[in-house]
Design a protein around this motif. Structure first.
Motif, mmCIF file in Angstrom:
data_model
loop_
_atom_site.group_PDB
_atom_site.id
_atom_site.type_symbol
_atom_site.label_atom_id
_atom_site.label_comp_id
_atom_site.label_asym_id
_atom_site.label_seq_id
_atom_site.Cartn_x
_atom_site.Cartn_y
_atom_site.Cartn_z
ATOM 1 N N GLN A 259 -69.471 24.784 -16.177
ATOM 2 C CA GLN A 259 -70.613 24.858 -17.094
ATOM 3 C C GLN A 259 -70.235 24.290 -18.461
ATOM 4 O O GLN A 259 -69.164 24.538 -18.982
ATOM 5 C CB GLN A 259 -71.145 26.290 -17.178
ATOM 6 N N GLY A 260 -71.150 23.462 -18.999
ATOM 7 C CA GLY A 260 -70.938 22.843 -20.300
ATOM 8 C C GLY A 260 -69.949 21.689 -20.293
ATOM 9 O O GLY A 260 -69.657 21.115 -21.335
ATOM 10 N N GLN A 261 -69.433 21.334 -19.111
ATOM 11 C CA GLN A 261 -68.388 20.307 -19.008
ATOM 12 C C GLN A 261 -68.859 19.090 -18.222
ATOM 13 O O GLN A 261 -69.778 19.168 -17.416
ATOM 14 C CB GLN A 261 -67.167 20.889 -18.276
ATOM 15 N N GLU A 262 -68.153 17.976 -18.457
ATOM 16 C CA GLU A 262 -68.327 16.806 -17.604
ATOM 17 C C GLU A 262 -67.225 16.842 -16.555
ATOM 18 O O GLU A 262 -66.086 17.176 -16.857
ATOM 19 C CB GLU A 262 -68.217 15.513 -18.415
ATOM 20 N N HIS A 263 -67.573 16.555 -15.328
ATOM 21 C CA HIS A 263 -66.583 16.503 -14.261
ATOM 22 C C HIS A 263 -66.820 15.267 -13.404
ATOM 23 O O HIS A 263 -67.797 14.543 -13.605
ATOM 24 C CB HIS A 263 -66.616 17.782 -13.411
ATOM 25 N N LEU A 264 -65.921 15.034 -12.473
ATOM 26 C CA LEU A 264 -65.996 13.860 -11.614
ATOM 27 C C LEU A 264 -66.251 14.309 -10.181
ATOM 28 O O LEU A 264 -65.625 15.253 -9.704
ATOM 29 C CB LEU A 264 -64.660 13.104 -11.690
ATOM 30 N N VAL A 265 -67.202 13.655 -9.519
ATOM 31 C CA VAL A 265 -67.444 13.895 -8.100
ATOM 32 C C VAL A 265 -67.008 12.632 -7.360
ATOM 33 O O VAL A 265 -67.496 11.536 -7.647
ATOM 34 C CB VAL A 265 -68.933 14.204 -7.815
ATOM 35 N N VAL A 266 -66.059 12.797 -6.450
ATOM 36 C CA VAL A 266 -65.529 11.658 -5.696
ATOM 37 C C VAL A 266 -65.878 11.851 -4.224
ATOM 38 O O VAL A 266 -65.544 12.882 -3.631
ATOM 39 C CB VAL A 266 -63.997 11.536 -5.860
ATOM 40 N N THR A 267 -66.560 10.867 -3.645
ATOM 41 C CA THR A 267 -66.887 10.913 -2.218
ATOM 42 C C THR A 267 -66.234 9.736 -1.516
ATOM 43 O O THR A 267 -66.432 8.580 -1.900
ATOM 44 C CB THR A 267 -68.413 10.888 -1.992
ATOM 45 N N GLY A 268 -65.422 10.062 -0.516
ATOM 46 C CA GLY A 268 -64.796 9.034 0.306
ATOM 47 C C GLY A 268 -65.630 8.804 1.552
ATOM 48 O O GLY A 268 -66.247 9.728 2.082
ATOM 49 N N VAL A 269 -65.659 7.560 2.007
ATOM 50 C CA VAL A 269 -66.360 7.206 3.249
ATOM 51 C C VAL A 269 -65.426 6.354 4.094
ATOM 52 O O VAL A 269 -64.748 5.461 3.576
ATOM 53 C CB VAL A 269 -67.664 6.415 2.974
ATOM 54 N N ALA A 270 -65.376 6.649 5.382
ATOM 55 C CA ALA A 270 -64.595 5.839 6.325
ATOM 56 C C ALA A 270 -65.461 5.496 7.520
ATOM 57 O O ALA A 270 -66.250 6.330 7.981
ATOM 58 C CB ALA A 270 -63.354 6.599 6.780
ATOM 59 N N VAL A 271 -65.334 4.278 8.005
ATOM 60 C CA VAL A 271 -66.000 3.857 9.233
ATOM 61 C C VAL A 271 -64.908 3.417 10.202
ATOM 62 O O VAL A 271 -64.074 2.569 9.875
ATOM 63 C CB VAL A 271 -67.002 2.715 8.990
ATOM 64 N N VAL A 272 -64.895 4.026 11.386
ATOM 65 C CA VAL A 272 -63.873 3.737 12.387
ATOM 66 C C VAL A 272 -64.535 3.212 13.664
ATOM 67 O O VAL A 272 -65.478 3.823 14.176
ATOM 68 C CB VAL A 272 -63.045 5.012 12.715
ATOM 69 N N ASP A 273 -64.027 2.095 14.157
ATOM 70 C CA ASP A 273 -64.469 1.546 15.438
ATOM 71 C C ASP A 273 -63.711 2.303 16.532
ATOM 72 O O ASP A 273 -62.478 2.184 16.641
ATOM 73 C CB ASP A 273 -64.148 0.046 15.493
ATOM 74 N N ALA A 274 -64.424 3.106 17.310
ATOM 75 C CA ALA A 274 -63.782 3.948 18.329
ATOM 76 C C ALA A 274 -63.053 3.124 19.381
ATOM 77 O O ALA A 274 -62.049 3.568 19.940
ATOM 78 C CB ALA A 274 -64.827 4.853 18.993
ATOM 79 N N ALA B 19 -67.101 7.204 -7.205
ATOM 80 C CA ALA B 19 -66.827 8.248 -8.205
ATOM 81 C C ALA B 19 -67.986 8.322 -9.189
ATOM 82 O O ALA B 19 -68.420 7.305 -9.727
ATOM 83 C CB ALA B 19 -65.525 7.952 -8.929
ATOM 84 N N THR B 20 -68.498 9.516 -9.412
ATOM 85 C CA THR B 20 -69.653 9.731 -10.280
ATOM 86 C C THR B 20 -69.332 10.818 -11.309
ATOM 87 O O THR B 20 -68.793 11.865 -10.959
ATOM 88 C CB THR B 20 -70.872 10.176 -9.435
ATOM 89 N N PHE C 298 -76.366 9.646 -4.770
ATOM 90 C CA PHE C 298 -76.175 9.942 -3.347
ATOM 91 C C PHE C 298 -74.728 10.333 -3.035
ATOM 92 O O PHE C 298 -74.473 11.107 -2.122
ATOM 93 C CB PHE C 298 -76.607 8.751 -2.485
ATOM 94 N N ALA C 299 -73.788 9.811 -3.816
ATOM 95 C CA ALA C 299 -72.384 10.202 -3.641
ATOM 96 C C ALA C 299 -72.200 11.675 -3.984
ATOM 97 O O ALA C 299 -71.416 12.377 -3.344
ATOM 98 C CB ALA C 299 -71.478 9.336 -4.520
ATOM 99 N N VAL C 300 -72.937 12.155 -4.982
ATOM 100 C CA VAL C 300 -72.837 13.565 -5.370
ATOM 101 C C VAL C 300 -73.444 14.443 -4.272
ATOM 102 O O VAL C 300 -72.935 15.524 -3.970
ATOM 103 C CB VAL C 300 -73.514 13.824 -6.739
#
Length: 195
Positions: free
Chosen positions: A99-114, A125-126, A172-174
């Motif tokens: 609360q009252g702070q700025e923070h970072l939201v990091v979302t990783g995405v991987a696509v793997v060919d089975a 990063a947002t 959308f990353a968040v």
């Protein structure tokens, strides 16, 4: 790879399911159930990508073919990685620190060919600024149950949106699946949003 490739989302998250559906691809859902412990020595971006890759590879390993999409979101405040809360007290601790702070939201995405094991990975990063919250607001929010399965103990697409003063980056990353990055990774396998 071509348009008829089977897509599999390695997540039980209804939010990720809704976001992927918005791209218009038909896809299946298979939960990954992987160990989410990683070395805290890794940079936040590496943690998010490692977990996204681990989720996608776990599901891809059980399939003969298809592209598996894995995603993982972490919240970082002053260098501390905040995952999902263990209990209400942990959620209270996280929200009190955010609360009252700025923070970072990091979302990783991987696509793997089975079929081949080929993997493409990235992250988004947002920066998120949360308004100051009273102790009463935090307790009332936790009582809704919404924070309990969310990284950082809040949902930007739910009631938690009323706490977010501003974001710089990909909304959308968040939420849990950066659509721009996901589309870019899929395009490397010849899968395009626009036919």
């Amino acid at each position: 790879m071509h348009q008829s490739t089977t897509l599999i989302l390695a997540s039980a998250s209804p939010r990720r399911r809704e976001l992927l559906a918005s791209l218009g691809f038909p896809f299946q859902v298979q939960q990954s159930n992987v160990d989410e412990h990683v070395s805290r020595e890794l940079a936040p971006e590496q943690i998010a990508e490692t977990l996204a890759r681990r989720k996608a590879q776990a599901v891809a390993g059980k399939l003969a073919a298809g592209l598996v999409i894995g995603s993982d979101t972490i919240v970082v405040l002053n260098g501390e990685v905040l995952g999902k809360p263990r209990d209400e007290a942990d959620a209270c601790r996280m929200l009190s620190s955010l609360q009252g702070q700025e923070h970072l939201v990091v979302t990783g995405v991987a696509v793997v060919d089975a079929e081949t094991g080929r993997t493409e990975c990235g992250h988004s990063a947002t920066r998120v600024k949360m308004r100051p919250l009273s102790e009463q607001e935090i307790k009332a929010y936790i009582a809704t149950g919404e924070p309990m399965d969310k990284a950082g103990s809040y949902a930007i697409q739910g009631i938690g949106a009323t706490f977010v003063e501003r974001i710089v980056g990909d909304y959308f990353a968040v939420v849990g699946l950066p659509l721009y990055l996901t589309a870019q990774l899929l395009s490397r396998f010849g899968v395009s949003v626009l036919k």
